[in-house]
Design an enzyme around this catalytic site. Structure first.
Site, PDB file in Angstrom:
ATOM      1  N   ASP A 229       0.682  -1.283  -0.031  1.00  0.00           N
ATOM      2  CA  ASP A 229      -0.050   0.124   0.126  1.00  0.00           C
ATOM      3  C   ASP A 229       0.934   1.049   0.123  1.00  0.00           C
ATOM      4  O   ASP A 229       2.110   1.264   0.262  1.00  0.00           O
ATOM      5  CB  ASP A 229      -0.754  -0.109   1.219  1.00  0.00           C
ATOM      6  CG  ASP A 229      -2.210   1.071   0.862  1.00  0.00           C
ATOM      7  OD1 ASP A 229      -2.161   1.744   0.045  1.00  0.00           O
ATOM      8  OD2 ASP A 229      -2.916   0.820   1.660  1.00  0.00           O
TER       9      ASP A 229
HETATM   10  C1  BGC Z   1      -4.893   3.369  -0.142  1.00  0.00           C
HETATM   11  C2  BGC Z   1      -4.962   2.364  -1.221  1.00  0.00           C
HETATM   12  C3  BGC Z   1      -4.693   3.154  -2.533  1.00  0.00           C
HETATM   13  C4  BGC Z   1      -3.626   3.678  -2.476  1.00  0.00           C
HETATM   14  C5  BGC Z   1      -3.413   4.740  -3.845  1.00  0.00           C
HETATM   15  C6  BGC Z   1      -3.803   4.186   0.053  1.00  0.00           C
HETATM   16  O1  BGC Z   1      -3.695   5.139   0.874  1.00  0.00           O
HETATM   17  O2  BGC Z   1      -5.124   2.792   1.054  1.00  0.00           O
HETATM   18  O3  BGC Z   1      -6.176   1.740  -1.129  1.00  0.00           O
HETATM   19  O4  BGC Z   1      -5.024   2.393  -3.591  1.00  0.00           O
HETATM   20  O5  BGC Z   1      -3.553   4.778  -1.530  1.00  0.00           O
HETATM   21  O6  BGC Z   1      -4.147   5.831  -3.897  1.00  0.00           O
END
Ligand code: BGC
Length: 774
Positions: A229
């Site tokens: 993530d």
């Molecule tokens: C979120 C993800 C997301 C990523 C890119 C993160 O903060 O938890 O779900 O895909 O950001 O935006």
């Protein structure tokens, strides 16, 4: 692409750089060897492509796309085919925008209604979440775009999401929190998985070999690559070794993290083969992707219709006393609530889509009801949680004048968003007070809720009609209107329980934990499993939803491994019904078990008066629990009830299936084994005679103990608590060494090393004669 050859031609620096993104939104690239970066975009409810315009170096805008219902809403459709279609359609928009990887679906379990991101997740039930996510992934990947199942794993809160440790026992992990991911991997094989920010039992998800390799790859057979993530990684080298292949976002050409990998390889701390494997996994997925050089633009109008037909099936009719709904068209109607003007249709954070158009709710209502018949009253201000008496009085007046009202209420966006959990389960008091006042004045009122997760409903008893519209995406306005005026018969069902009070929820005392530790003390009893077991009254149970017609559950039959459920539409119009099948173990045993668990469902359409038999195929998982003693899925021998019905708390049909044991744990005899254990546990069957022959004076007595088992009957109550070895030591004066001999012999029988044989009692150690008055 000849992946092996490319890897052999890459320098160590290039391979290190390849283990992190090219930038915030791209996979790595390796120009020298001809590998171009591929774009990745959020998210589960529509394409959220960040773009650079006006010469900006930064991503400063979001491309317009179709905004579908959020995942919490999609789940209410209980319709695999529609969710497949949504995945496929989002993927076609990805193709038009040259996006190769879609960062969704999100399939974390809704442990508490307070999780700020619940609107992005499907359900409190892992089977429903995993099955719907698998349909979504299949849809996305059918277009040559990669899906990304996230956030792996046990990411059930936003509070301290980077540091909090989800402390969960193994059974709960396997049965609840990992189960949806297991289903999606085994059924749909997503090309990528995103690991979560949090820790699990103290270990950062990014650094858990147990999670990312042992379970994900070795146990489930995942073949794609794992990405972090965004900014979730700590120790880059340890993460790589644990199975996290790609760090996101990237830090530019050759960042500090890449150098850490380089140094580790150079110093011999990291085997270069580990890096090669990660690069190979990423390249393998990139090789599969279809990124068109000159893509055709998406037909966004056609996609709007797909969003619309999904949204129609997501509307959940929760209450309809006196058949308030559907409303007749072209009659006076007061439309109340600022949401009517400014509806909430999606959640906040990384899944936020820039819709290319939005159905205007009021315009739709005017179209159906005639503008001249419709009066609007604001009722509350979205910027103020305190009731506004003047606005409420105006709304009551309008409702009285029209003789019927339609109220739009719920939760403003700042109530639920990524990055923050809710701290209570209430709607703004301004909405509650308005509903109370209008419903009291005009019973012919319907309330429509726009929200992403459950709320307390202090006004429920005084409300006759209630529709949960959740967050329906850009087509919400049309869908609500069609249901309210009866053009569409509602068929959505809740994918989560609506409890009465926050205090009733399973993890009330343990959410979001203390500082960095969050103990999942409710164990497997998440959602309906909790309310059912503890007989806690809820406002609306999991699986619940009404229709303008009625369905009768007529018959259940089990034939071989098939369960057949006959359902009839007993009303006067066509409708759709999500038929649900639950399983519960009904033979008494010592395990903690949910009363019933969802094992299958199917959504069917029935004309008025029509009946259909829906078939479901049973498999071992229907009857299994995760056994921590032998680290396997296990079936306890005994009787299982198969229930069928319209929701988790209403299962009028029941059939019993008897199952043989599978992988039942083989416990051995030790100083803590009781008479009751030996008498009743199937795993001791082979030594039962051996023990009882040596202890009891007559076969009748032994039989009686065996039959009464845990013996909560009269004098045999001791059977459940008396430890076998201690009895010999305490009552018979046997030396402990003799007890160990007997236990060794019994355990040898249990291991299959010796045949069970009748023990000859040694008269000298048994001189007091058998005694059984305890
Ligand atoms: C979120 C993800 C997301 C990523 C890119 C993160 O903060 O938890 O779900 O895909 O950001 O935006």
């Amino acid at each position: 692409m000849d992946i092996k050859k490319i890897i052999s031609e890459m320098t160590l620096e290039e391979k290190c750089a390849f283990a992190s993104g090219y930038d915030a939104w791209h996979t790595p690239g390796a120009e020298r060897v001809g590998v171009a970066p591929i774009m990745m975009c959020d998210g589960p409810s529509g394409l959220r492509k960040r773009a650079k315009i006006n010469g900006s170096k930064e991503y400063n805008t979001t491309v317009k796309a179709t905004c579908f219902p959020s995942a919490a809403t999609q789940a209410c459709s209980w319709n695999r085919e529609l969710i497949y279609e949504v995945g496929k359609t989002i993927a076609t928009e990805c193709r038009s925008e040259q996006v190769g990887v879609l960062l969704g679906p999100g399939l974390n379990i809704k442990r508490s209604p307070l999780c700020g991101r619940n609107f992005e997740y499907y359900s409190e039930d892992p089977y429903l979440a995993g099955t719907l996510a698998a349909s979504f992934v299949r849809g996305v990947q059918s277009e040559g775009v990669s899906a990304c199942a996230k956030h792996f794993a046990v990411n059930n809160q936003e509070t301290r999401r980077h540091s909090s440790s989800a402390n969960v026992d193994d059974r709960t992990l396997r049965e609840i929190y990992l189960r949806a991911f297991e289903i999606v991997v085994k059924e749909a094989q997503p090309d990528t998985i995103m690991h979560s920010y949090n820790r699990i039992n103290g270990r950062q998800a990014s650094q858990s070999k147990w999670l990312l390799t042992d379970i994900l790859r070795d146990d489930w057979g995942f073949r794609g690559f794992v990405m972090s993530d965004w900014n979730a990684m700590r120790d880059r080298v340890l993460s790589l070794e644990s199975g996290s292949d790609l760090e996101m976002p990237g830090q530019g050409a050759y960042g500090q993290r890449d150098r850490e990998i380089y140094d580790a390889v150079k110093s011999g701390a990291l085997d270069e083969a580990v890096l090669d494997t990660a690069v190979e996994r990423i390249l393998t997925v990139m090789d599969k992707l279809t990124v068109d050089e000159n893509p055709a633009p998406s037909d966004l109008d056609a996609n709007h219709l797909i969003a619309s037909s999904l949204c129609d099936e997501c509307m959940v009719l929760l209450k309809n006393e006196g058949k308030v709904l559907p409303f007749d068209k072209k009659q006076p109607l007061a439309v109340i609530g600022e949401f009517a003007h400014n509806p909430r249709y999606q959640g906040g954070g990384s899944s936020h889509v820039e819709p290319y158009k939005i159905d205007n709710l009021l315009d739709y209502i005017h179209e159906y009801n005639g503008e001249e018949n419709t009066v609007y009253a604001q009722g509350y201000s979205l910027r103020d949680e305190k009731p506004n008496e003047a606005m409420i009085a105006e709304a009551v007046e309008a409702a009285k004048k029209c003789g019927r009202a339609l109220i739009f209420a719920g939760m403003p966006e700042y109530f639920e968003t990524e990055g923050r959990d809710r701290v209570h389960m209430r709607m703004p008091e301004s909405h509650n007070a308005l509903i109370r006042a209008v419903c009291e004045a005009v019973p012919n009122t319907a309330v429509v809720l726009l929200l992403g997760s459950p709320v307390e409903m202090p006004w429920l008893d005084g409300t006759n009609a209630l529709l949960a519209a959740y967050l329906g995406g850009q087509a919400l306005g049309g869908a609500i209107t069609r249901v309210v005026f009866g053009d569409v018969n509602p068929s959505g069902k809740l994918a989560e329980t609506f409890p009465k009070r926050l205090e009733d929820t399973p993890c009330f005392l343990d959410f979001p934990g203390e500082y960095n530790e969050c103990n999942y003390s409710e164990g497997i009893f998440v959602g309906y499993r909790w309310y059912d077991k503890r007989k806690i009254q809820v406002n609306f149970p999991f699986g619940y939803g009404l229709s303008y017609t009625t369905f009768a559950y007529e018959n259940i039959a089990v034939e071989g491994n098939k369960v057949k459920v006959r359902v009839k539409n007993t009303g006067d119009r066509a409708g759709k019904e999500a038929v649900q099948v639950y399983v519960g173990f009904v033979t008494p045993d010592e395990m903690k078990r949910p009363v019933r668990e969802l094992r299958a469902f199917d959504k069917i359409e029935l004309n008025a008066g029509e009946a259909k038999t829906v078939e479901f195929e049973m498999d071992d998982r229907w009857f299994s629990y995760w056994c921590v003693d032998n680290n396997k899925w296990c079936i306890t021998a005994g009787d299982y009830a198969i229930y069928a019905g319209p929701n988790a708390f209403d299962t009028p049909l029941k059939a019993i299936v008897r199952k043989e044991g599978v992988n039942e744990p083989q416990l051995f005899i030790d100083m803590t084994t009781t008479f009751g254990d030996i008498a009743t546990r199937p795993c001791y069957e082979r030594v039962r005679a051996f023990f009882f022959d040596s202890m009891f004076p007559s076969k009748e007595f032994a039989d009686e103990v065996a039959i009464n088992g845990h013996g909560m009957k009269n004098k045999h109550i001791w059977a459940s608590r008396y430890l076998v070895p201690r009895m010999f030591v305490d009552r018979r004066n046997w030396p402990e060494s003799k007890i160990y001999e007997i236990m060794d012999e019994a355990n040898a029988i249990l291991r299959g090393e010796t045949e069970a044989k009748k023990t000859e009692l040694d008269a000298s150690t048994n001189e007091q004669g058998p005694s059984y008055t305890f």
